[in-house]
Enzyme design. Structure first.
Site, mmCIF file in Angstrom:
data_model
loop_
_atom_site.group_PDB
_atom_site.id
_atom_site.type_symbol
_atom_site.label_atom_id
_atom_site.label_comp_id
_atom_site.label_asym_id
_atom_site.label_seq_id
_atom_site.Cartn_x
_atom_site.Cartn_y
_atom_site.Cartn_z
ATOM 1 N N SER A 78 61.142 -13.317 79.151
ATOM 2 C CA SER A 78 62.063 -13.287 78.011
ATOM 3 C C SER A 78 62.581 -14.634 77.552
ATOM 4 O O SER A 78 63.260 -14.722 76.532
ATOM 5 C CB SER A 78 63.247 -12.362 78.326
ATOM 6 O OG SER A 78 62.826 -11.024 78.376
ATOM 7 N N LYS A 87 72.866 -16.190 74.765
ATOM 8 C CA LYS A 87 72.441 -14.794 74.654
ATOM 9 C C LYS A 87 73.632 -13.889 74.958
ATOM 10 O O LYS A 87 74.418 -14.188 75.872
ATOM 11 C CB LYS A 87 71.311 -14.561 75.658
ATOM 12 C CG LYS A 87 70.576 -13.246 75.578
ATOM 13 C CD LYS A 87 69.402 -13.278 76.562
ATOM 14 C CE LYS A 87 68.570 -12.016 76.522
ATOM 15 N NZ LYS A 87 67.376 -12.111 77.402
ATOM 16 N N SER A 136 63.162 -11.015 75.473
ATOM 17 C CA SER A 136 64.367 -10.456 74.902
ATOM 18 C C SER A 136 65.354 -11.500 74.393
ATOM 19 O O SER A 136 66.363 -11.159 73.760
ATOM 20 C CB SER A 136 65.068 -9.580 75.949
ATOM 21 O OG SER A 136 65.460 -10.342 77.085
#
Length: 464
Positions: A177, A77, A153
Site C-alpha cells: 500500500s 494517511k 491503500s
C-alpha cells in the site's frame, strides 16, 4: 511561492530567506485550489498548521536551533492519530469515534523536527485495497490522469505528493500500500523493514504485516524524513526496537559503493504489462544487474499473505461486522466476512510458511546485495475498472495490483519504491529490495539511479 523539495524548504526556512508561515499559507492555498480535482485530503488542519508555523518562526527569531524539517508541510494517511481529529481509517463506522488525545508517534517525531502537519489523507477503507476508490470519501484521482486510480491503500498520500500539494506524506503498507501508489503516481516511497518505524497511534490492519513509511519526490527528501522518523518505541510499539545510522549525511558515500544486484523473475514478471518489463529492464541495465533470480516460493508466499490478511482482518473487525456490517464499503465487507469464516488452521499454516520463504530469500541475499522487481503489474487503470488482462486472462484489478509486492512484505523486507523516468507517459515504479535492516543499500541504489536520470518523480500536471 513554489517549493516541491523537503530539503529546499527546510534550508530556506533555517536560513531565514522565507518564513514557515509563508510556506504554510502557500501550501494551504494550493490544497484549496487543486485538491478538488484530486481528492487526496479528507481533512485540512489549517489552524494547527499556522500555529505550528508561527512557533517555528518564533524559534528562529529567538535564535533557538531549528530542526532538520523546519517549516516543511506534511500530511498523513487518515489512519494516523491526529490529536482532536477522529481517526477514520477510511471508514464510515469511525466517523463518530472519540478523537485521540495524542498524535501518533511518527506525527510527533516529524513535528519535533519542525515539520508542519496540514491534514489527513484519503485511503481504502481500513487499508484493505489497492485502488483508493473509497465508498465514503470518493476516489482519489491520479494527478497525471484524473480518470485513473492513484493506487492504494495509501492513494491520498501518494497523490498529494505527486500533485505538488505537499512535499512529504506518511502512509502504511501491509501488502503493497506504499509501493503501489508510489508506482502509479510517480513518486518515491519507502516500506522499511518490518519493525523499523513505530506504528503507535496507527489504526491496525494486519499486525503481523503492517508497516508504515514516507512518500517524497526525491531520494534525498525520503532519506531525510526516514532519519527523523526512526527511533525505538518499545512502549508504543513493542516490535520497534532498532535504529539505524542516519542516512541523509552519508548518501554521497553510499551512492559510490559497489552493489551486486539481481533481477527477480518467475512470479515477479508473470503477467506484467510490456511497459512494466521495459521499465524494469532500464533500471536493471543501469545497475549492471544481469542475473535473473527465481524465488520458487513466491506464489505460495503471496497466497499465505492473502490468508493472513483475510484471517487477521476478519478477526479484528468481527464485532463491527456483526453489529454494523452494512456500514462497511461492500468491497471491503465481503472480504472481511470471508476472512472471519476462515479456520485458525489456515492462519497457522500461513505463518509457518513464512520461515520457509524467509530462508529462500536469505539464500538469494548471500549472492546479491539487492533484488529488483516491478512495483505493480501495470500503469494506473481507469477508476471503476473491475478487471484487467494478465497474460490474456481477465483478472480482478483490486486483487492483482499487489501480485509483486505481497511476497516481499510477507517477510518484512525493506524496499525503496522508485519511479522510472518516463516523461509524458503514465508512471511506473520498481521495487529496490534489500535484506532486513539494510535500508541503506536500497537508498544507495536509488540515489545512483536518480543521478543517472533513470528514476525521477514525475512533475505535477498542474503547477502548484
Amino acid at each position: 511561492m513554489t517549493f516541491c523539495s523537503v530539503v529546499d524548504i527546510a534550508g530556506e526556512v533555517r536560513a531565514g530567506r522565507v518564513t514557515a508561515r509563508a510556506v504554510t499559507e502557500a501550501t494551504l492555498s494550493r490544497i484549496a485550489r487543486l485538491d478538488g480535482g484530486i481528492n487526496a485530503f479528507t481533512a485540512v488542519t489549517r489552524e494547527r498548521a499556522l500555529a505550528a508555523a508561527d512557533a517555528v518562526d518564533a524559534d528562529l527569531a529567538a535564535g533557538r536551533p531549528l530542526g532538520p524539517l523546519a517549516g516543511v508541510p506534511f500530511a498523513v494517511k487518515n489512519l494516523f492519530d491526529i490529536e482532536g481529529l477522529a481517526t477514520l481509517a477510511g471508514s464510515k463506522i469511525r466517523r463518530d469515534a472519540a478523537p485521540p488525545a495524542r498524535d501518533a508517534t511518527l506525527v510527533r517525531r516529524l513535528e519535533a523536527a519542525g515539520a508542519i502537519l496540514v491534514g489527513a489523507l484519503n485511503m481504502d477503507e481500513f487499508a484493505y485495497g489497492f485502488v483508493t476508490e473509497n465508498a465514503h470519501d470518493g476516489p482519489t484521482r491520479n494527478p497525471h490522469d484524473p480518470t485513473r486510480i492513484a493506487g492504494g491503500s495509501s492513494g491520498g498520500s501518494a497523490a498529494a505528493v505527486a500533485a505538488g500539494l505537499v512535499p512529504l506524506t506518511l502512509g502504511s503498507d501491509t501488502n503493497g500500500s506504499i509501493r503501489i501508489p508510489a508506482s502509479l503516481c510517480g513518486v518515491f516511497g519507502l516500506k522499511p523493514t518490518y519493525g523499523r518505524l513505530s506504528r503507535q497511534g496507527v489504526f491496525p490492519f494486519i499486525e503481523s504485516l503492517d508497516h508504515v513509511g514516507p512518500f517524497a519526490r526525491s531520494v534525498e527528501d525520503l532519506a531525510l524524513a526516514y532519519d527523523v522518523l526512526q527511533g525505538a518505541d518499545p512502549e508504543g510499539d513493542p516490535i520497534c526496537v532498532r535504529q539505524a545510522e542516519p542516512l541523509a549525511d552519508r548518501l554521497d558515500a553510499l551512492a559510490e559503493r559497489p552493489l551486486r544486484v539481481g533481477v527477480l523473475g518467475g512470479w515477479f514478471q508473470q503477467g506484467a504489462f510490456p511497459e512494466v518489463l521495459e521499465a524494469l529492464g532500464r533500471v536493471a541495465e543501469a545497475l549492471s544487474a544481469i542475473d535473473v533470480i527465481t524465488l520458487p516460493g513466491a506464489a505460495a508466499a503471496r497466497a499465505a499473505a492473502f490468508c493472513l490478511t483475510a484471517f487477521e482482518g476478519g478477526e479484528l473487525h468481527h464485532g463491527d461486522l456483526a453489529a454494523r456490517a452494512m456500514d462497511y464499503d461492500p468491497a471491503v465487507r465481503d472480504r472481511l466476512l470471508a476472512g472471519a469464516l476462515l479456520p485458525e488452521g489456515v492462519a497457522q499454516a500461513a505463518r509457518r510458511y513464512r520461515t520457509v520463504f524467509r530462508d529462500e530469500v536469505r539464500e538469494a541475499f548471500l549472492r546479491y546485495d539487492l533484488l529488483l522487481a516491478p512495483s505493480s503489474v501495470c500503469p494506473a487503470p481507469p477508476i471503476g475498472q473491475a478487471t484487467m488482462d494478465m497474460d490474456g486472462v481477465p483478472v480482478s484489478v483490486r486483487r492483482n495490483l499487489g501480485a509483486f509486492t505481497q511476497p516481499i512484505s510477507y517477510v518484512g523486507l525493506p524496499v525503496v519504491a522508485a519511479p522510472v523516468n518516463r516523461p509524458g507517459q503514465l508512471p511506473i515504479g520498481v521495487q529496490i529490495i534489500a535484506p532486513p535492516w539494510r535500508e541503506d543499500l536500497a537508498f544507495a541504489a536509488a540515489l545512483r539511479l536518480q543521478r543517472l536520470g533513470v528514476v525521477a518523480a514525475h512533475p505535477p500536471k498542474a503547477a502548484p
